[in-house]
Design an enzyme around this catalytic site. Structure first.
Site, PDB file in Angstrom:
ATOM      1  N   ARG A  34       0.917  -1.372  -0.060  1.00  0.00           N
ATOM      2  CA  ARG A  34      -0.143   0.014  -0.153  1.00  0.00           C
ATOM      3  C   ARG A  34       0.743   1.213   0.058  1.00  0.00           C
ATOM      4  O   ARG A  34       0.322   2.335  -0.626  1.00  0.00           O
ATOM      5  CB  ARG A  34      -0.807   0.012   0.972  1.00  0.00           C
ATOM      6  CG  ARG A  34      -0.608  -0.150   2.479  1.00  0.00           C
ATOM      7  CD  ARG A  34      -1.386  -0.685   3.399  1.00  0.00           C
ATOM      8  NE  ARG A  34      -1.136  -1.137   4.756  1.00  0.00           N
ATOM      9  CZ  ARG A  34      -1.025  -0.419   5.804  1.00  0.00           C
ATOM     10  NH1 ARG A  34      -1.658   0.881   5.777  1.00  0.00           N
ATOM     11  NH2 ARG A  34      -0.680  -0.762   6.895  1.00  0.00           N
ATOM     12  N   SER A  56      -4.676   4.858   6.022  1.00  0.00           N
ATOM     13  CA  SER A  56      -4.392   3.544   5.977  1.00  0.00           C
ATOM     14  C   SER A  56      -4.154   2.872   4.535  1.00  0.00           C
ATOM     15  O   SER A  56      -3.336   2.047   4.405  1.00  0.00           O
ATOM     16  CB  SER A  56      -5.582   2.537   6.490  1.00  0.00           C
ATOM     17  OG  SER A  56      -5.713   2.959   8.018  1.00  0.00           O
ATOM     18  N   GLU A  86     -19.206   4.202   1.765  1.00  0.00           N
ATOM     19  CA  GLU A  86     -18.473   3.490   0.624  1.00  0.00           C
ATOM     20  C   GLU A  86     -19.312   3.316  -0.572  1.00  0.00           C
ATOM     21  O   GLU A  86     -18.829   3.497  -1.711  1.00  0.00           O
ATOM     22  CB  GLU A  86     -17.889   2.156   1.140  1.00  0.00           C
ATOM     23  CG  GLU A  86     -17.042   2.137   2.225  1.00  0.00           C
ATOM     24  CD  GLU A  86     -17.523   2.332   3.596  1.00  0.00           C
ATOM     25  OE1 GLU A  86     -18.752   2.181   3.737  1.00  0.00           O
ATOM     26  OE2 GLU A  86     -16.558   2.239   4.676  1.00  0.00           O
ATOM     27  N   PHE A  96     -15.090  -3.398   2.820  1.00  0.00           N
ATOM     28  CA  PHE A  96     -16.015  -2.396   2.376  1.00  0.00           C
ATOM     29  C   PHE A  96     -15.941  -1.830   1.134  1.00  0.00           C
ATOM     30  O   PHE A  96     -17.158  -1.378   0.525  1.00  0.00           O
ATOM     31  CB  PHE A  96     -15.963  -0.964   3.434  1.00  0.00           C
ATOM     32  CG  PHE A  96     -15.577  -1.511   4.819  1.00  0.00           C
ATOM     33  CD1 PHE A  96     -16.547  -2.258   5.574  1.00  0.00           C
ATOM     34  CD2 PHE A  96     -14.336  -1.110   5.477  1.00  0.00           C
ATOM     35  CE1 PHE A  96     -16.232  -2.701   6.885  1.00  0.00           C
ATOM     36  CE2 PHE A  96     -14.135  -1.450   6.799  1.00  0.00           C
ATOM     37  CZ  PHE A  96     -15.012  -2.357   7.468  1.00  0.00           C
ATOM     38  N   HIS A 103      -5.971  -4.062   2.947  1.00  0.00           N
ATOM     39  CA  HIS A 103      -6.522  -4.794   3.933  1.00  0.00           C
ATOM     40  C   HIS A 103      -7.244  -6.028   3.554  1.00  0.00           C
ATOM     41  O   HIS A 103      -8.143  -6.430   4.152  1.00  0.00           O
ATOM     42  CB  HIS A 103      -7.130  -3.867   5.243  1.00  0.00           C
ATOM     43  CG  HIS A 103      -6.339  -3.016   5.478  1.00  0.00           C
ATOM     44  ND1 HIS A 103      -5.515  -1.932   4.936  1.00  0.00           N
ATOM     45  CD2 HIS A 103      -6.009  -2.717   6.946  1.00  0.00           C
ATOM     46  CE1 HIS A 103      -4.764  -1.367   5.689  1.00  0.00           C
ATOM     47  NE2 HIS A 103      -5.009  -1.478   6.988  1.00  0.00           N
ATOM     48  N   ASP A 162      -8.169  -7.128  13.729  1.00  0.00           N
ATOM     49  CA  ASP A 162      -9.567  -6.811  13.725  1.00  0.00           C
ATOM     50  C   ASP A 162     -10.478  -7.826  13.612  1.00  0.00           C
ATOM     51  O   ASP A 162     -11.785  -7.566  13.774  1.00  0.00           O
ATOM     52  CB  ASP A 162      -9.683  -5.783  12.528  1.00  0.00           C
ATOM     53  CG  ASP A 162      -9.211  -4.315  12.852  1.00  0.00           C
ATOM     54  OD1 ASP A 162      -9.208  -4.144  14.050  1.00  0.00           O
ATOM     55  OD2 ASP A 162      -9.301  -3.480  11.915  1.00  0.00           O
ATOM     56  N   ARG A 175      -2.565  -5.768   4.273  1.00  0.00           N
ATOM     57  CA  ARG A 175      -2.250  -4.457   4.979  1.00  0.00           C
ATOM     58  C   ARG A 175      -0.897  -4.584   5.612  1.00  0.00           C
ATOM     59  O   ARG A 175      -0.250  -3.426   5.571  1.00  0.00           O
ATOM     60  CB  ARG A 175      -3.080  -4.839   6.513  1.00  0.00           C
ATOM     61  CG  ARG A 175      -2.653  -3.993   7.594  1.00  0.00           C
ATOM     62  CD  ARG A 175      -3.500  -4.412   8.716  1.00  0.00           C
ATOM     63  NE  ARG A 175      -2.886  -4.006  10.028  1.00  0.00           N
ATOM     64  CZ  ARG A 175      -2.556  -4.499  11.355  1.00  0.00           C
ATOM     65  NH1 ARG A 175      -2.949  -5.759  11.318  1.00  0.00           N
ATOM     66  NH2 ARG A 175      -2.145  -3.826  12.177  1.00  0.00           N
TER      67      ARG A 175
HETATM   68  C1  LIG Z   1     -18.300   0.315   6.908  1.00  0.00           C
HETATM   69  C2  LIG Z   1     -17.200   0.668   7.280  1.00  0.00           C
HETATM   70  N1  LIG Z   1     -16.449   1.467   7.020  1.00  0.00           N
HETATM   71  C3  LIG Z   1     -15.071   1.773   7.496  1.00  0.00           C
HETATM   72  C4  LIG Z   1     -14.730   1.275   8.701  1.00  0.00           C
HETATM   73  C5  LIG Z   1     -13.324   1.584   9.408  1.00  0.00           C
HETATM   74  N2  LIG Z   1     -13.465   2.311  10.326  1.00  0.00           N
HETATM   75  C6  LIG Z   1     -13.709   1.973  11.698  1.00  0.00           C
HETATM   76  S1  LIG Z   1     -13.792   3.125  12.909  1.00  0.00           S
HETATM   77  C7  LIG Z   1     -13.932   4.075  11.682  1.00  0.00           C
HETATM   78  C8  LIG Z   1     -14.318   5.627  12.306  1.00  0.00           C
HETATM   79  C9  LIG Z   1     -15.633   5.725  13.023  1.00  0.00           C
HETATM   80  O1  LIG Z   1     -15.863   6.805  13.469  1.00  0.00           O
HETATM   81  P1  LIG Z   1     -16.922   7.344  14.531  1.00  0.00           P
HETATM   82  O2  LIG Z   1     -18.335   6.416  14.022  1.00  0.00           O
HETATM   83  O3  LIG Z   1     -16.889   8.636  14.844  1.00  0.00           O
HETATM   84  O4  LIG Z   1     -16.469   6.460  15.889  1.00  0.00           O
HETATM   85  P2  LIG Z   1     -15.625   6.799  17.070  1.00  0.00           P
HETATM   86  O5  LIG Z   1     -14.877   8.103  16.727  1.00  0.00           O
HETATM   87  O6  LIG Z   1     -16.460   7.130  18.231  1.00  0.00           O
HETATM   88  O7  LIG Z   1     -14.442   5.836  17.360  1.00  0.00           O
HETATM   89  C10 LIG Z   1     -13.705   3.535  10.362  1.00  0.00           C
HETATM   90  C11 LIG Z   1     -13.936   4.499   9.238  1.00  0.00           C
HETATM   91  C12 LIG Z   1     -15.607   0.294   9.258  1.00  0.00           C
HETATM   92  N3  LIG Z   1     -15.328  -0.395  10.383  1.00  0.00           N
HETATM   93  N4  LIG Z   1     -16.750  -0.051   8.475  1.00  0.00           N
END
Ligand SMILES: Cc1ncc(C[n+]2csc(CCOP(=O)(O)OP(=O)(O)O)c2C)c(N)n1
Lengths: 274, 318
Positions: free
Chosen positions: B12, B39, B60, B85, B111, B119, B169
């Site tokens: 990546r 990432s 997405e 995703f 990933h 994860d 990843r």
């Molecule tokens: C469908 C999907 N897209 C991307 C991710 C990767 N991802 C994990 S946490 C996150 C950010 C989440 O932000 P938020 O909902 O505000 O959570 P917090 O800040 O409270 O941790 C992302 C993009 C995922 N888990 N699921």
């Protein structure tokens, strides 16, 4: 109510202990999401120690209140609470994310007390809507709780679920948005602005409340009120929180979204939380 | 042996670096991401060309739809997020908005596979090759190392049409000495090591494991040919026809529908008298753990692969 800790000081102490364990778990795992776990801790503690009808000895009892962690990456906080309450052995916490261990990087219903497989953002909310419908079909007098991330609210699925919950008049569904204003690539408003979430959920037909998500009186008072409003509308609580709450160098630090503390940081964090 | 494994480098990173290089060459190249730019490494492009980078937030499906729209205005579009995703959440947008319209959109998914590690199952995409393969017009590439990734991404920018690129990843051992050595030819398998007893055909991050397995096999008197198959669709049929009669497919993906699936289709379609041993994820969901540990757990590391091959190959010849 299975647990009779109604005094706020006790809840605060429990939260501190949970935060300690969250940071330790993630530190030992050398991976995981401290930021969003710490911002959600007080809400999860209030639900499990004060608000929800549940029984660690009988995790599948039919009339239990159910909690779905739609922002599944924050599961260390939920695992720590479930372990503390006896859903599974506390030693499991220190094996988080390890090969062959019980506690997966994201919630799985193979773990006692977990209600839905989440981790892919958006999914948990729809599952909670389905649960609320199913419980109503079964004429249960319970509530379904769901916790969303604010970044998660960028997913279209969140709004599909919100629409359905209103349409089906699910007043047994109580949601929280963990409004910590950060996601991964930065501040939510810079990455993809969410604007006025309160007005958005209102426009979708929900009863909406806004609280300080670290204030137990507000969390408990608002949920009690939401529960009592049997008006055919789902309830959403926008909880303003601090990502990384409780650890000075993690607070409001986007760098600790999905990064474990190193040895020094772990020591420092645990000191702050003891 | 010609292909000695080199230092560990992340594919990546090669993706991010090459995007920056291509941004200069193609003023109409745009990049999208869904809150994972750090990432996926699209952030490197975002820094250089902020006006041509669009973060869609955690959305997405919308990202892929927007990619289609941008492509309809003559842009070369790269859209990235985690494989789960990208290919999973946005599958139907990829099918209908992008592939059906044959638009110039490159879905570059990082990933992929079980090696996502800690994860766990919700993030370990081990079905993406299968679901992408079934979409008409779609091409699929899984580069085998850092250097090859650079060529693959450059090829993507030159080629008109939808492409799905998957990469892991982790930092993986380089196969090639340098960029020069890593020349990529779309649709062509690459023989990394000749051998007369059997053929291991591997893709993506498991190519180094195939090489390690071949060394162990050699020590045990089995002379294995090792082929890297970066292009999974279209599959290089000639390479399958020309291989030894005992083929092993090796992939960080379900053994159903992926590289193994593609090879079995070639073998069956042409009635080739070849045995295929499919090594990959055996139609199950993953678990959390460190990537190197999971490789062993799922018996995808060189040693386990060699052991399995010896059991099956010796069983066959007896
Ligand atoms: C469908 C999907 N897209 C991307 C991710 C990767 N991802 C994990 S946490 C996150 C950010 C989440 O932000 P938020 O909902 O505000 O959570 P917090 O800040 O409270 O941790 C992302 C993009 C995922 N888990 N699921």
């Amino acid at each position: 109510m299975p647990i009779e800790y109604n005094d706020i000081d006790k809840l605060k102490k429990i939260s501190k202990k949970i935060r300690y364990n969250v940071v330790k778990m993630i530190g030992l795992a050398e991976s995981g999401h401290p930021g969003g776990s710490l911002s959600a801790t007080d809400i999860i503690v209030a639900l499990y120690y004060k608000l929800m009808n549940h029984d660690p000895k009988n995790p599948n009892k039919e009339d239990r209140d159910r909690f779905v962690l739609s922002k599944g990456h924050s599961c260390p906080a939920l695992y720590a609470v479930l372990a503390e309450l006896g859903y599974f052995d506390k030693d499991e916490l220190w094996k988080l994310r390890k090969t062959g261990a019980l506690l997966q990087g994201h919630p799985s219903i193979k773990i006692s007390g977990i209600e839905a497989n989440t981790g892919s953002l958006g999914h948990g909310f729809s599952v909670a809507v389905g649960m609320a419908l199913g419980c109503r079909l079964d004429k249960l007098d319970n509530n379904i709780y769901v916790l969303l991330g604010d970044g998660e609210c960028q997913e279209g699925q969140v709004w599909e679920a919100a629409m359905a919950a209103y349409h089906y008049k699910l007043d047994n569904l109580i949601g929280f948005v963990d409004r910590n204003r950060l996601q991964i690539d930065g501040c939510t408003e810079d990455v993809m602005c969410l604007g006025d979430l309160k007005e958005k959920f209102k426009a979708f037909g929900w009863d909406v409340f806004e609280i300080d998500g670290h204030d137990f009186e507000q969390i408990i008072g608002t949920v009690e009120k939401a529960k009592s409003m049997k008006n055919g509308k789902p309830k959403m609580i926008i909880a303003n929180t601090v990502k990384g709450k409780g650890v000075s160098f993690m607070e409001n630090n986007v760098g600790f979204h999905g990064k474990a503390p190193n040895k020094e940081e772990l020591e420092k964090a645990l000191k702050e939380l003891s | 042996m010609r292909y000695e494994l080199g230092e560990k480098k992340a594919m990546r990173n090669a993706y991010g670096e090459t995007l920056v290089e291509l941004g200069k060459k193609y003023p109409n190249l745009v990049v999208l991401d869904a809150d994972l730019s750090g990432s996926t490494k699209t952030k490197m492009f975002a820094k250089e060309y902020p006006d041509r980078f669009f973060n869609t937030g955690i959305a997405e499906q919308n990202m892929v739809g927007m990619a289609a729209g941008l492509a309809r205005t003559g842009k070369i579009v790269f859209a990235s997020t985690f494989a789960m995703f990208a290919s999973g959440r946005a599958w139907e947008q990829i099918r209908n908005s992008v592939a059906y319209a044959d638009l110039n959109v490159k879905i570059v998914a990082t990933h992929s596979g079980i090696t996502v590690g800690e994860d766990g199952a919700t993030h370990q995409m081990t079905e993406d090759i299968a679901i992408m393969r079934a979409i008409p017009n779609m091409k699929i590439i899984a580069p085998s190392d850092y250097y090859e990734t650079k060529h693959v991404i450059r090829w993507c920018a030159e080629y008109y049409g939808p492409v799905y690129v998957r990469m892991p990843r982790g930092n993986t051992e380089t196969i090639f000495k340098d960029e020069e050595d890593a020349k990529f030819e779309f649709g062509k398998a690459r023989i990394l090591k000749e051998g007369k007893d059997l053929t291991i055909i591997a893709t993506g991050e498991l190519v180094p494991e195939a090489i390690k397995a071949s060394v162990i096999l050699k020590e045990n008197g089995i002379d294995a040919e090792v082929i890297s198959m970066p292009t999974i669709k279209p599959i290089d049929e000639e390479a399958v026809k020309n291989s030894n009669d005992f083929i092993v497919s090796l992939e960080d993906h379900n053994i159903i529908g992926g590289l193994g699936g593609a090879l079995s289709e070639v073998i069956a379609t042409y009635g080739l008298n070849k045995k295929l041993l499919k090594i990959g994820i055996d139609d199950e969901f993953g678990i959390s753990g460190k990537a190197e540990e999971l490789l062993k757990y799922y018996k995808l590391d060189g040693e386990s692969v060699a052991k399995r091959i010896m059991e099956e190959y010796n069983g066959k010849t007896e």
